[in-house]
Design a protein around this motif. Structure first.
Motif, PDB file in Angstrom:
ATOM      1  N   GLY A 129      26.227 161.124  12.006  1.00 37.00           N
ATOM      2  CA  GLY A 129      25.444 162.019  12.847  1.00 37.00           C
ATOM      3  C   GLY A 129      26.055 163.400  12.958  1.00 37.00           C
ATOM      4  N   VAL A 130      27.388 163.462  13.099  1.00 28.75           N
ATOM      5  CA  VAL A 130      28.063 164.748  13.201  1.00 28.75           C
ATOM      6  C   VAL A 130      27.990 165.501  11.874  1.00 28.75           C
ATOM      7  CG1 VAL A 130      30.308 165.865  13.544  1.00 28.75           C
ATOM      8  CG2 VAL A 130      29.573 164.043  15.087  1.00 28.75           C
ATOM      9  N   VAL A 131      28.176 164.798  10.769  1.00 32.36           N
ATOM     10  CA  VAL A 131      28.062 165.444   9.455  1.00 32.36           C
ATOM     11  C   VAL A 131      26.665 166.044   9.286  1.00 32.36           C
ATOM     12  CG1 VAL A 131      27.928 164.998   6.973  1.00 32.36           C
ATOM     13  CG2 VAL A 131      29.853 164.104   8.295  1.00 32.36           C
ATOM     14  N   LYS A 132      25.653 165.292   9.649  1.00 30.93           N
ATOM     15  CA  LYS A 132      24.272 165.779   9.544  1.00 30.93           C
ATOM     16  C   LYS A 132      24.050 167.002  10.420  1.00 30.93           C
ATOM     17  CE  LYS A 132      19.471 164.251  10.219  1.00 30.93           C
ATOM     18  NZ  LYS A 132      18.597 163.116  10.650  1.00 30.93           N
ATOM     19  N   MET A 133      24.560 166.958  11.654  1.00 30.32           N
ATOM     20  CA  MET A 133      24.396 168.070  12.581  1.00 30.32           C
ATOM     21  C   MET A 133      25.084 169.329  12.064  1.00 30.32           C
ATOM     22  SD  MET A 133      26.358 169.808  15.062  1.00 30.32           S
ATOM     23  CE  MET A 133      27.567 168.648  15.671  1.00 30.32           C
ATOM     24  N   VAL A 134      26.316 169.191  11.559  1.00 27.87           N
ATOM     25  CA  VAL A 134      27.063 170.343  11.072  1.00 27.87           C
ATOM     26  C   VAL A 134      26.401 170.925   9.821  1.00 27.87           C
ATOM     27  CG1 VAL A 134      29.265 171.115  10.100  1.00 27.87           C
ATOM     28  CG2 VAL A 134      29.237 169.616  12.105  1.00 27.87           C
ATOM     29  N   LYS A 135      25.943 170.074   8.928  1.00 25.07           N
ATOM     30  CA  LYS A 135      25.241 170.571   7.735  1.00 25.07           C
ATOM     31  C   LYS A 135      23.997 171.363   8.119  1.00 25.07           C
ATOM     32  CE  LYS A 135      26.642 167.261   4.158  1.00 25.07           C
ATOM     33  NZ  LYS A 135      26.172 166.172   3.256  1.00 25.07           N
ATOM     34  N   ASN A 136      23.307 170.892   9.150  1.00 21.14           N
ATOM     35  CA  ASN A 136      22.113 171.594   9.612  1.00 21.14           C
ATOM     36  C   ASN A 136      22.470 172.984  10.135  1.00 21.14           C
ATOM     37  OD1 ASN A 136      19.308 171.816  10.352  1.00 21.14           O
ATOM     38  ND2 ASN A 136      19.922 171.465  12.463  1.00 21.14           N
ATOM     39  N   LEU A 137      23.571 173.081  10.885  1.00 24.91           N
ATOM     40  CA  LEU A 137      24.025 174.387  11.348  1.00 24.91           C
ATOM     41  C   LEU A 137      24.380 175.293  10.174  1.00 24.91           C
ATOM     42  CD1 LEU A 137      26.363 173.513  14.385  1.00 24.91           C
ATOM     43  CD2 LEU A 137      24.031 174.409  14.473  1.00 24.91           C
ATOM     44  N   GLN A 138      25.103 174.743   9.220  1.00 21.98           N
ATOM     45  CA  GLN A 138      25.517 175.528   8.064  1.00 21.98           C
ATOM     46  C   GLN A 138      24.316 176.011   7.257  1.00 21.98           C
ATOM     47  OE1 GLN A 138      28.162 172.592   6.331  1.00 21.98           O
ATOM     48  NE2 GLN A 138      29.991 173.599   7.157  1.00 21.98           N
ATOM     49  N   ASP A 139      23.311 175.157   7.128  1.00 22.71           N
ATOM     50  CA  ASP A 139      22.103 175.540   6.387  1.00 22.71           C
ATOM     51  C   ASP A 139      21.379 176.700   7.057  1.00 22.71           C
ATOM     52  OD1 ASP A 139      22.594 173.562   4.539  1.00 22.71           O
ATOM     53  OD2 ASP A 139      21.165 172.129   5.380  1.00 22.71           O
ATOM     54  N   GLN A 140      21.549 176.817   8.386  1.00 25.56           N
ATOM     55  CA  GLN A 140      20.912 177.905   9.129  1.00 25.56           C
ATOM     56  C   GLN A 140      21.803 179.141   9.217  1.00 25.56           C
ATOM     57  OE1 GLN A 140      18.527 176.477  12.749  1.00 25.56           O
ATOM     58  NE2 GLN A 140      19.895 174.732  12.388  1.00 25.56           N
ATOM     59  N   GLY A 141      22.967 179.074   8.572  1.00 20.87           N
ATOM     60  CA  GLY A 141      23.875 180.212   8.573  1.00 20.87           C
ATOM     61  C   GLY A 141      24.670 180.369   9.843  1.00 20.87           C
ATOM     62  N   VAL A 142      24.787 179.297  10.624  1.00 19.65           N
ATOM     63  CA  VAL A 142      25.525 179.351  11.886  1.00 19.65           C
ATOM     64  C   VAL A 142      27.015 179.149  11.624  1.00 19.65           C
ATOM     65  CG1 VAL A 142      25.840 178.250  14.139  1.00 19.65           C
ATOM     66  CG2 VAL A 142      23.536 178.499  13.175  1.00 19.65           C
ATOM     67  N   LYS A 143      27.833 179.990  12.236  1.00 16.46           N
ATOM     68  CA  LYS A 143      29.284 179.893  12.062  1.00 16.46           C
ATOM     69  C   LYS A 143      29.835 178.699  12.832  1.00 16.46           C
ATOM     70  CE  LYS A 143      33.461 182.322  13.722  1.00 16.46           C
ATOM     71  NZ  LYS A 143      34.408 182.326  12.603  1.00 16.46           N
ATOM     72  N   ASP A 192      27.239 157.365  19.624  1.00 18.50           N
ATOM     73  CA  ASP A 192      27.967 156.578  18.623  1.00 18.50           C
ATOM     74  C   ASP A 192      27.094 156.136  17.457  1.00 18.50           C
ATOM     75  OD1 ASP A 192      30.146 156.911  20.208  1.00 18.50           O
ATOM     76  OD2 ASP A 192      30.404 154.801  20.735  1.00 18.50           O
ATOM     77  N   ASP A 193      25.780 156.011  17.683  1.00 14.25           N
ATOM     78  CA  ASP A 193      24.892 155.602  16.582  1.00 14.25           C
ATOM     79  C   ASP A 193      24.417 156.788  15.744  1.00 14.25           C
ATOM     80  OD1 ASP A 193      23.073 156.874  18.228  1.00 14.25           O
ATOM     81  OD2 ASP A 193      21.799 155.110  18.564  1.00 14.25           O
ATOM     82  N   GLY A 194      24.898 157.985  16.085  1.00 15.49           N
ATOM     83  CA  GLY A 194      24.542 159.171  15.313  1.00 15.49           C
ATOM     84  C   GLY A 194      23.360 159.933  15.852  1.00 15.49           C
ATOM     85  N   SER A 195      22.697 159.418  16.877  1.00 18.57           N
ATOM     86  CA  SER A 195      21.553 160.122  17.461  1.00 18.57           C
ATOM     87  C   SER A 195      22.036 161.151  18.482  1.00 18.57           C
ATOM     88  CB  SER A 195      20.602 159.127  18.121  1.00 18.57           C
ATOM     89  OG  SER A 195      21.235 158.472  19.215  1.00 18.57           O
ATOM     90  N   TRP A 196      21.135 162.020  18.879  1.00 18.84           N
ATOM     91  CA  TRP A 196      21.478 163.041  19.861  1.00 18.84           C
ATOM     92  C   TRP A 196      21.552 162.443  21.262  1.00 18.84           C
ATOM     93  CZ3 TRP A 196      22.492 168.281  19.066  1.00 18.84           C
ATOM     94  CH2 TRP A 196      22.336 168.734  17.753  1.00 18.84           C
ATOM     95  N   ARG A 197      22.553 162.868  22.026  1.00 20.12           N
ATOM     96  CA  ARG A 197      22.631 162.488  23.428  1.00 20.12           C
ATOM     97  C   ARG A 197      21.473 163.162  24.169  1.00 20.12           C
ATOM     98  NH1 ARG A 197      26.660 160.667  26.597  1.00 20.12           N
ATOM     99  NH2 ARG A 197      28.220 161.002  24.959  1.00 20.12           N
ATOM    100  N   LYS A 198      20.774 162.412  24.988  1.00 17.72           N
ATOM    101  CA  LYS A 198      19.611 162.959  25.697  1.00 17.72           C
ATOM    102  C   LYS A 198      20.067 163.670  26.982  1.00 17.72           C
ATOM    103  CE  LYS A 198      17.072 161.229  22.471  1.00 17.72           C
ATOM    104  NZ  LYS A 198      18.105 160.599  21.637  1.00 17.72           N
TER     105      LYS A 198
END
Length: 382
Positions: A220-234, A171-177
């Motif tokens: 956190g989700v926006v950041k994660m998805v942008k990171n995937l998109q930057d790497q060319g991940v569908k 919920d705080d935007g960090s990754w679940r461990k």
């Protein structure tokens, strides 16, 4: 009757014809009146339901009739999770998953696969060697690849979209461990989507999570998805689990997340929708299935049905959310209820076992609640 004045007679005939024509213009057949949810939302978004083992095995025939009448999309509640399909390494059991797929194909339903990678119902062998120690990143990646290629490959061209990863951001935007994260780091997300795309290049690929109206999780989700998109991940879509209550989340925060996710260029889906009327032990409860709270009578106040004032709040709350979904129908591709009738719902046993909740649109006897017709009427205004 003797006609003595032909001019008067002709006048009466003309007046009668004009009256008939006029009535024909006024009393036109109404446009089709929608009586089911799937008809009401046709051309707007899919309306779906999650199927349990009782539905898939054929033990709940009345519930399946409701499904056929009102829904045009399905997702498996449990039978496609890794712990169900591959409880032991290399031993795949597709019996129930195959039946689920057949239901979708037979009834021409939009089929969603749920879920490929999820920490909660993954078998323990996924992460450990013969001595019980954590496996290497290479071993875990290979096990993920084998599982995803096998499952997605089996249903290639039949499943329209997959919840590739479920509930990886807190919920705080960090990754679940989770073990996936501890062994592979953030790369487990990228690898999961890559393997799914390799197995079925035409399938849509989604990320799915709860409490998505929380500002921290949104970011956190926006950041994660942008990171995937930057790497060319569908990645094609984001599923916002709709486990809502009478007071939370706010419509405003939920809308902010719809807009933020849509701005990423992906479709937004409302997944796992249910509306609990019961008091929550904590306001920030979320939807983590690992949470358990001791039973207290004060947390189970409606064992004999809902009071009128609570039912009114329930109806108004559902209508408010469906109005939000309709307002953003250009961004939303699917709204899926997490079950068919109240008796199906996991909320009867979570986070407090033994409660009686009323979170879905159909009663325990499969009759539609009054709000169903109100939702249908609301959709007709759009």
């Amino acid at each position: 009757m003797k006609i003595t004045n032909w001019s008067h007679y002709k006048s009466y005939i003309s007046l009668f014809i004009i009256l008939i024509i006029g009535l024909g213009c006024v009393i036109k057949p109404d446009k089709k009146v929608n009586t089911t949810l799937k008809d009401a939302f046709e051309g707007k978004f899919y309306i779906g339901a999650a199927l349990s083992g009782r539905h898939i095995s054929g033990r709940d025939k009345p519930g399946m009739e409701v499904l056929k009448n009102h829904f045009n999309s399905i997702v498996a509640e449990n039978v496609m999770k890794s712990g169900m399909i591959q409880a032991r390494e290399g031993e795949f059991n597709f019996d129930m998953a195959d039946k689920f797929i057949e239901i979708g194909k037979k009834n021409n339903l939009h089929i969603v696969g749920h879920t490929l990678i999820w920490h909660s119902q993954a078998p323990k062998w996924f992460f450990t060697d013969d001595e019980g120690n954590d496996v290497s990143p290479e071993v875990l990646a290979k096990r993920m690849e084998t599982h995803i290629h096998t499952v997605v490959g089996r249903y290639k061209g039949q499943v329209k979209g997959w919840d590739v990863v479920n509930e990886a951001i807190l919920d705080d935007g960090s990754w679940r461990k989770s073990k996936f994260y501890e062994i592979l780091g953030e790369d487990f997300m990228k690898l999961a989507f890559q393997y799914a795309h390799e197995a079925d290049p035409d399938a849509e690929l989604y990320y799915n999570d709860f409490s998505m109206a929380q500002p921290g999780k949104r970011e956190g989700v926006v950041k994660m998805v942008k990171n995937l998109q930057d790497q060319g991940v569908k990645i094609d879509g984001i599923g916002m689990q709709g486990h809502i209550g009478l007071e939370y989340p706010t419509i405003e925060e939920f809308e902010k997340s719809i807009l933020a996710f849509s701005d990423l260029g992906v479709t937004v889906m409302i997944t796992e929708l249910d509306l609990s009327v019961l008091p929550s032990p904590r306001r920030d409860m979320g939807a983590d299935v690992a949470t358990n709270v001791e039973y207290q009578q004060s947390l189970n106040p409606y064992t004999e049905g809902l009071p009128e004032d609570v039912q009114k709040k329930f109806d108004e709350r559902y209508l408010s959310f469906f109005k939000l979904f309709l307002d953003h129908q250009d961004k939303i591709s699917r709204v899926t209820l997490w079950g068919i009738n109240d008796g199906d719902s996991w909320k009867n046993g979570w986070p407090v076992r033994g409660r009686t909740d009323y979170p879905l649109l159909f009663n325990r006897d499969n009759t539609p609640k009054s709000v169903v017709n109100e939702i249908i009427q609301l959709a007709a205004q759009y």
